[in-house]
Structure formats: C-alpha cells, structure tokens
Design a protein around this motif. Structure first.
Motif, PDB file in Angstrom:
ATOM      1  N   ARG A 263       0.808  -1.220   0.000  1.00 53.89           N
ATOM      2  CA  ARG A 263       0.000   0.000   0.000  1.00 53.89           C
ATOM      3  C   ARG A 263       0.842   1.272   0.000  1.00 53.89           C
ATOM      4  NH1 ARG A 263      -3.665  -3.345   3.123  1.00 53.89           N
ATOM      5  NH2 ARG A 263      -2.656  -2.733   5.064  1.00 53.89           N
ATOM      6  N   ALA A 264       2.134   1.144   0.172  1.00 54.06           N
ATOM      7  CA  ALA A 264       3.035   2.287  -0.014  1.00 54.06           C
ATOM      8  C   ALA A 264       3.435   2.275  -1.481  1.00 54.06           C
ATOM      9  CB  ALA A 264       4.258   2.165   0.888  1.00 54.06           C
ATOM     10  N   GLU A 265       2.767   3.083  -2.290  1.00 57.65           N
ATOM     11  CA  GLU A 265       2.801   2.933  -3.740  1.00 57.65           C
ATOM     12  C   GLU A 265       3.993   3.593  -4.424  1.00 57.65           C
ATOM     13  OE1 GLU A 265      -0.991   4.392  -4.993  1.00 57.65           O
ATOM     14  OE2 GLU A 265      -2.061   2.616  -4.266  1.00 57.65           O
ATOM     15  N   ASN A 266       4.827   4.283  -3.670  1.00 58.14           N
ATOM     16  CA  ASN A 266       6.006   4.944  -4.247  1.00 58.14           C
ATOM     17  C   ASN A 266       5.607   5.945  -5.333  1.00 58.14           C
ATOM     18  OD1 ASN A 266       8.782   5.481  -4.429  1.00 58.14           O
ATOM     19  ND2 ASN A 266       9.007   4.086  -6.161  1.00 58.14           N
ATOM     20  N   ARG A 267       4.579   6.755  -5.031  1.00 60.46           N
ATOM     21  CA  ARG A 267       4.101   7.758  -5.979  1.00 60.46           C
ATOM     22  C   ARG A 267       3.801   9.059  -5.247  1.00 60.46           C
ATOM     23  NH1 ARG A 267      -0.170   4.279  -9.742  1.00 60.46           N
ATOM     24  NH2 ARG A 267       1.228   2.532 -10.144  1.00 60.46           N
ATOM     25  N   PHE A 268       3.776  10.143  -5.979  1.00 60.07           N
ATOM     26  CA  PHE A 268       3.393  11.422  -5.399  1.00 60.07           C
ATOM     27  C   PHE A 268       2.783  12.307  -6.467  1.00 60.07           C
ATOM     28  CE2 PHE A 268       7.270  12.536  -7.416  1.00 60.07           C
ATOM     29  CZ  PHE A 268       7.320  13.926  -7.548  1.00 60.07           C
ATOM     30  N   VAL A 269       1.851  13.155  -6.043  1.00 63.20           N
ATOM     31  CA  VAL A 269       1.276  14.158  -6.938  1.00 63.20           C
ATOM     32  C   VAL A 269       2.302  15.274  -7.084  1.00 63.20           C
ATOM     33  CG1 VAL A 269      -0.579  15.833  -7.234  1.00 63.20           C
ATOM     34  CG2 VAL A 269      -1.090  13.574  -6.280  1.00 63.20           C
ATOM     35  N   VAL A 270       2.813  15.460  -8.278  1.00 65.13           N
ATOM     36  CA  VAL A 270       3.945  16.347  -8.516  1.00 65.13           C
ATOM     37  C   VAL A 270       3.679  17.776  -8.061  1.00 65.13           C
ATOM     38  CG1 VAL A 270       5.401  17.338 -10.329  1.00 65.13           C
ATOM     39  CG2 VAL A 270       4.839  14.905 -10.385  1.00 65.13           C
ATOM     40  N   THR A 271       2.474  18.265  -8.313  1.00 63.88           N
ATOM     41  CA  THR A 271       2.202  19.668  -7.977  1.00 63.88           C
ATOM     42  C   THR A 271       2.121  19.917  -6.473  1.00 63.88           C
ATOM     43  OG1 THR A 271      -0.166  19.258  -8.265  1.00 63.88           O
ATOM     44  CG2 THR A 271       1.047  20.154 -10.158  1.00 63.88           C
ATOM     45  N   SER A 272       2.075  18.862  -5.662  1.00 64.36           N
ATOM     46  CA  SER A 272       2.043  19.062  -4.213  1.00 64.36           C
ATOM     47  C   SER A 272       3.315  19.729  -3.706  1.00 64.36           C
ATOM     48  CB  SER A 272       1.812  17.736  -3.484  1.00 64.36           C
ATOM     49  OG  SER A 272       2.873  16.833  -3.690  1.00 64.36           O
ATOM     50  N   VAL A 273       4.400  19.648  -4.482  1.00 69.84           N
ATOM     51  CA  VAL A 273       5.650  20.294  -4.073  1.00 69.84           C
ATOM     52  C   VAL A 273       5.461  21.806  -3.944  1.00 69.84           C
ATOM     53  CG1 VAL A 273       8.071  20.692  -4.698  1.00 69.84           C
ATOM     54  CG2 VAL A 273       7.038  18.461  -5.091  1.00 69.84           C
ATOM     55  N   GLY A 274       4.555  22.373  -4.724  1.00 72.33           N
ATOM     56  CA  GLY A 274       4.266  23.794  -4.581  1.00 72.33           C
ATOM     57  C   GLY A 274       3.701  24.130  -3.215  1.00 72.33           C
ATOM     58  N   LEU A 275       2.910  23.214  -2.636  1.00 72.52           N
ATOM     59  CA  LEU A 275       2.391  23.417  -1.285  1.00 72.52           C
ATOM     60  C   LEU A 275       3.510  23.358  -0.255  1.00 72.52           C
ATOM     61  CD1 LEU A 275      -0.757  21.094  -1.499  1.00 72.52           C
ATOM     62  CD2 LEU A 275      -0.649  23.567  -1.866  1.00 72.52           C
ATOM     63  N   HIS A 276       4.497  22.535  -0.507  1.00 72.21           N
ATOM     64  CA  HIS A 276       5.610  22.396   0.437  1.00 72.21           C
ATOM     65  C   HIS A 276       6.414  23.692   0.541  1.00 72.21           C
ATOM     66  CE1 HIS A 276       5.595  17.877  -0.881  1.00 72.21           C
ATOM     67  NE2 HIS A 276       4.457  18.258  -0.329  1.00 72.21           N
ATOM     68  N   MET A 277       6.545  24.386  -0.584  1.00 65.75           N
ATOM     69  CA  MET A 277       7.408  25.568  -0.599  1.00 65.75           C
ATOM     70  C   MET A 277       6.886  26.706   0.275  1.00 65.75           C
ATOM     71  SD  MET A 277       9.004  25.885  -4.385  1.00 65.75           S
ATOM     72  CE  MET A 277       9.843  24.509  -5.166  1.00 65.75           C
ATOM     73  N   SER A 278       5.603  26.698   0.565  1.00 66.63           N
ATOM     74  CA  SER A 278       5.041  27.748   1.422  1.00 66.63           C
ATOM     75  C   SER A 278       4.816  27.265   2.843  1.00 66.63           C
ATOM     76  CB  SER A 278       3.713  28.245   0.843  1.00 66.63           C
ATOM     77  OG  SER A 278       2.762  27.193   0.789  1.00 66.63           O
ATOM     78  N   TYR A 279       5.464  26.161   3.189  1.00 64.67           N
ATOM     79  CA  TYR A 279       5.224  25.519   4.480  1.00 64.67           C
ATOM     80  C   TYR A 279       6.381  25.786   5.436  1.00 64.67           C
ATOM     81  CZ  TYR A 279       4.003  21.851   7.824  1.00 64.67           C
ATOM     82  OH  TYR A 279       3.675  21.158   8.963  1.00 64.67           O
ATOM     83  N   PHE A 280       6.046  26.232   6.657  1.00 62.97           N
ATOM     84  CA  PHE A 280       7.044  26.566   7.672  1.00 62.97           C
ATOM     85  C   PHE A 280       6.647  25.891   8.992  1.00 62.97           C
ATOM     86  CE2 PHE A 280       7.306  29.820   4.490  1.00 62.97           C
ATOM     87  CZ  PHE A 280       8.653  30.140   4.398  1.00 62.97           C
ATOM     88  N   PRO A 281       6.959  24.607   9.163  1.00 63.38           N
ATOM     89  CA  PRO A 281       6.464  23.869  10.324  1.00 63.38           C
ATOM     90  C   PRO A 281       7.044  24.308  11.664  1.00 63.38           C
ATOM     91  CG  PRO A 281       8.024  22.541   9.086  1.00 63.38           C
ATOM     92  CD  PRO A 281       7.732  23.750   8.256  1.00 63.38           C
ATOM     93  N   PHE A 282       8.190  25.003  11.653  1.00 61.63           N
ATOM     94  CA  PHE A 282       8.809  25.400  12.920  1.00 61.63           C
ATOM     95  C   PHE A 282       8.533  26.861  13.269  1.00 61.63           C
ATOM     96  CE2 PHE A 282      12.464  22.266  11.697  1.00 61.63           C
ATOM     97  CZ  PHE A 282      11.600  21.194  11.876  1.00 61.63           C
ATOM     98  N   ALA A 283       7.601  27.495  12.574  1.00 58.87           N
ATOM     99  CA  ALA A 283       7.413  28.945  12.694  1.00 58.87           C
ATOM    100  C   ALA A 283       7.068  29.384  14.113  1.00 58.87           C
ATOM    101  CB  ALA A 283       6.325  29.408  11.730  1.00 58.87           C
ATOM    102  N   GLN A 284       6.332  28.557  14.845  1.00 52.87           N
ATOM    103  CA  GLN A 284       5.941  28.916  16.205  1.00 52.87           C
ATOM    104  C   GLN A 284       6.396  27.856  17.203  1.00 52.87           C
ATOM    105  OE1 GLN A 284       1.809  30.791  16.467  1.00 52.87           O
ATOM    106  NE2 GLN A 284       1.609  29.569  14.600  1.00 52.87           N
ATOM    107  N   ILE A 285       7.533  27.244  16.929  1.00 49.43           N
ATOM    108  CA  ILE A 285       7.972  26.116  17.749  1.00 49.43           C
ATOM    109  C   ILE A 285       8.167  26.498  19.212  1.00 49.43           C
ATOM    110  CG2 ILE A 285      10.442  26.422  17.299  1.00 49.43           C
ATOM    111  CD1 ILE A 285      10.628  23.340  17.113  1.00 49.43           C
ATOM    112  N   GLU A 286       8.453  27.772  19.475  1.00 45.37           N
ATOM    113  CA  GLU A 286       8.653  28.194  20.861  1.00 45.37           C
ATOM    114  C   GLU A 286       7.372  28.060  21.684  1.00 45.37           C
ATOM    115  OE1 GLU A 286       7.083  31.772  18.723  1.00 45.37           O
ATOM    116  OE2 GLU A 286       8.565  30.194  18.282  1.00 45.37           O
ATOM    117  N   THR A 287       6.216  28.011  21.002  1.00 46.33           N
ATOM    118  CA  THR A 287       4.956  27.916  21.733  1.00 46.33           C
ATOM    119  C   THR A 287       4.670  26.506  22.241  1.00 46.33           C
ATOM    120  OG1 THR A 287       3.643  27.514  19.730  1.00 46.33           O
ATOM    121  CG2 THR A 287       3.999  29.811  20.371  1.00 46.33           C
TER     122      THR A 287
END
Length: 354
Positions: A263-287
């Motif tokens: 069930r781990a198909e080794n595939r990805f939707v290519v355009t999802s990388v655009g969503l990654h570029m605007s992602y900042f998971p540590f932005a409020q890590i101090e909270t």
C-alpha cells in the motif's frame, strides 16, 4: 504543444520535485510510476501491525484508517497514557511508524499509527497527495480520537513523528494544547527541503522560482482532469554514480523486502511540491514550551540540520539526541539505532505523561 515540448516540460517539472528530495534527476521522464517492489498481498504483509486493532476515525470529511496498539498485560478497566505516531512522506502505518508504535506500546502506552489522508487504507483524493495542511489536520484528528477513547487518559497524550511526520508533529503541537509531550525521529522540514534542499542536494533560488512557474503551468493543464503522478523514490536501475546516498538509502528501505509494503505505492502528486514551498512547520515552535520536546536524529543523516534548527528555535524543556553513526534511514528500522531511540523516548514519555 508538441510532443517534444511536452516531454521537456514534464522533465523540468520532475526536476522541480527534486527540490523536495524526490527523484533528483534519477527518474526517467515519461516512465510509469513504479510501486514498491513487493509481491506480498496487501492483506498478508502486515509489517509491524501484528497484534494491533484496526480502527477508523474521521478527519473532516475523510475516514482515516489506523492500527491501535495496547501495552502488555493490558487492563481494560483502567486508562493509559497514549501516543499518536505519524509516518513519513509516502509511507503507510505498517512501516516505520508501526515499528515505533509497537515499540512504544511495549513500554506501557496505548499507541496509534495511522495512514494519513490520501495514503494506504485511508480515504482522500487524489491518491498520494502530500498536503501539509491535511497531514497536520490528521494528527489533530488522531489526538481527538484518542482523547475520546475510553481506555486513554485524555490528559496524558503525546505525539511522535518520523521524518516528514516529525515536522508535521511539531507543527500540530504548536496550536494543540491537548498534546502534552512531543518527540520526533529524523524530523524532516518539508518546507525548507523544498525551498533549499538538504545536505548534498541544495536548491537555488532561481531553481525554486522555475519550479514554481512550471508547477503553476501544470496546475493549469490538469484543471478538471487527473493530476500528474510520478515516482517518489528512484529504483536502483535508475540510479547512477552521482545519485546521492539519501536516495540510495531510501530505495533500500522502501523498494526492498526490508521496508516495502504494497500500500506504499512509491508515488506522489507532482504539484504538491508547490504546497511544500510555502510551508514553515517550525514557525511557532517556541509555543510548544513549557511542554517538552525531544528530537532524535542520526549523526550521519543529511537531515540532521532540521533537528538542530528546531532545537535552537525551541524553548525549554527540550532535548536533542544525536545517535552515533546513524543515517536518516538507519533510524527507520535498524535495531542498533532504533533501540537506543526507543529507550530515550520511553523515559521521555514516561516522565512527561505521568
């Protein structure tokens, strides 16, 4: 658009995905995506799920499939501390997330490993879409599920994430005060990886802008139709002498009997990388503070910098454990590296979910 132009565009878009450490030029443009190399039936290869209870829970309009693990000597008349375990990008609950969930259950916790939206047995379309907002939502939904479980103490819930699951786990905990303690194993910052790359595979600003332009063009082309789906990890026959060790190790885990799952198909939707570029998971890590944070990473991992960055930005109480000689994928399943990580996490969660 001519066939030649279309092929060039597609190849360029695949290069865009290399910003997030996907194929880095190793994938053959136009080739069909290759699933994990396994002949086992999905129902037969359980990975680390043996003994777990299959459960489902809602995450907005999507139904999530999970495996619930109970500690040895489980007593249904009492409540237990619990831990949500989130898998890497492209993974499923039966792989390394299941290993850590089962291992932590053996330490006295109820644990939940689950398939994120768009993956495995969970719902969500398009399939194999890596949307950070959905991944964070799913962790929150898993915490809600455990909070309402009659054998879980809702005041003693922690979260644990592996690789990309680690980045998402840090993000989710920043605004979910139900989470009392947070741990990660080889945490992966999807945003920084897409924007800048990792050790050994950098991404320049110009490359990033070109990638975003091409992703936008692809989104326009596929409006109302199926998204472009490509191979996530390059198979050994696509590797060259220049293939970074990160990709070689990824293939050794995901594309062999060591870690593959149907069930781990080794595939990805290519355009999802655009969503990654605007992602900042540590932005409020101090909270996350004053709740505790434990970061575990490998000494030889190309992703070690992410854990160090998170550690520097976080406030006390915080811990950084660097496992000697371990690479990123060593900490997915190799006992010599996993066992000390589990031992450290057992002490961490026992102390802070007491």
């Amino acid at each position: 658009m001519t066939n030649t132009t279309s092929t060039l565009k597609r190849r360029s878009l695949l290069q865009a995905a290399s910003a997030a450490l996907l194929v880095s030029g190793c994938s053959s443009a136009g080739a069909d995506p290759k699933p994990a190399a396994s002949t086992a039936a999905a129902g037969a290869k359980t990975g680390h799920a043996e003994g777990a209870e299959s459960v489902t829970f809602p995450s907005d309009s999507v139904t999530i499939a999970g495996n619930l693990y109970r500690p040895p000597g489980f007593d249904a008349s009492r409540t237990y501390p619990a831990i949500v375990v989130s898998h890497p990008w492209g993974g499923v609950k039966e792989q390394t997330a299941g290993l850590y969930a089962r291992s932590m259950a053996e330490q006295g916790f109820i644990t939940l490993a689950y398939d994120a939206s768009h993956y495995g047995q969970s719902e969500g379309k398009p399939r194999n879409m890596e949307d950070p907002s959905h991944r964070v939502r799913d962790i929150r939904s898993a915490v809600t599920y455990l909070s309402n479980h009659r054998q879980v103490d809702a005041d003693r819930i922690g979260t644990l994430g592996v690789c990309a699951g680690g980045g998402y786990t840090i993000d989710e905990a920043q605004t979910d005060l139900r989470v009392r303690a947070v741990a990660t194993v080889v945490a992966y910052d999807m945003g920084a990886a897409a924007r800048e790359g990792i050790d050994g595979a950098p991404v320049s600003y110009d490359q990033r802008m070109t990638q975003l332009e091409e992703i936008g063009q692809q989104l326009t082309r596929e409006a109302g139709g199926k998204p472009l789906v490509e191979q996530l990890v390059p198979s050994p026959d696509q590797q060259t002498d220049d293939t970074p060790s990160f990709f070689r190790e990824a293939a050794d885990y995901y594309l062999t009997d060591r870690g593959s799952h149907p069930r781990a198909e080794n595939r990805f939707v290519v355009t999802s990388v655009g969503l990654h570029m605007s992602y900042f998971p540590f932005a409020q890590i101090e909270t996350i503070s004053p709740r505790p944070l434990l970061l575990i990473a490998g000494e030889n991992a190309e992703t070690l910098g992410f854990s160090r960055t998170a550690y520097e930005a976080a406030k006390e109480p915080k811990e950084l454990m660097v496992v000697p000689a371990a690479s990123h994928f060593d900490l997915y399943d190799k006992p010599a590296y996993v066992e000390p990580a589990v031992e450290r996490m057992a002490g961490f969660f026992t102390k802070h979910l007491a």
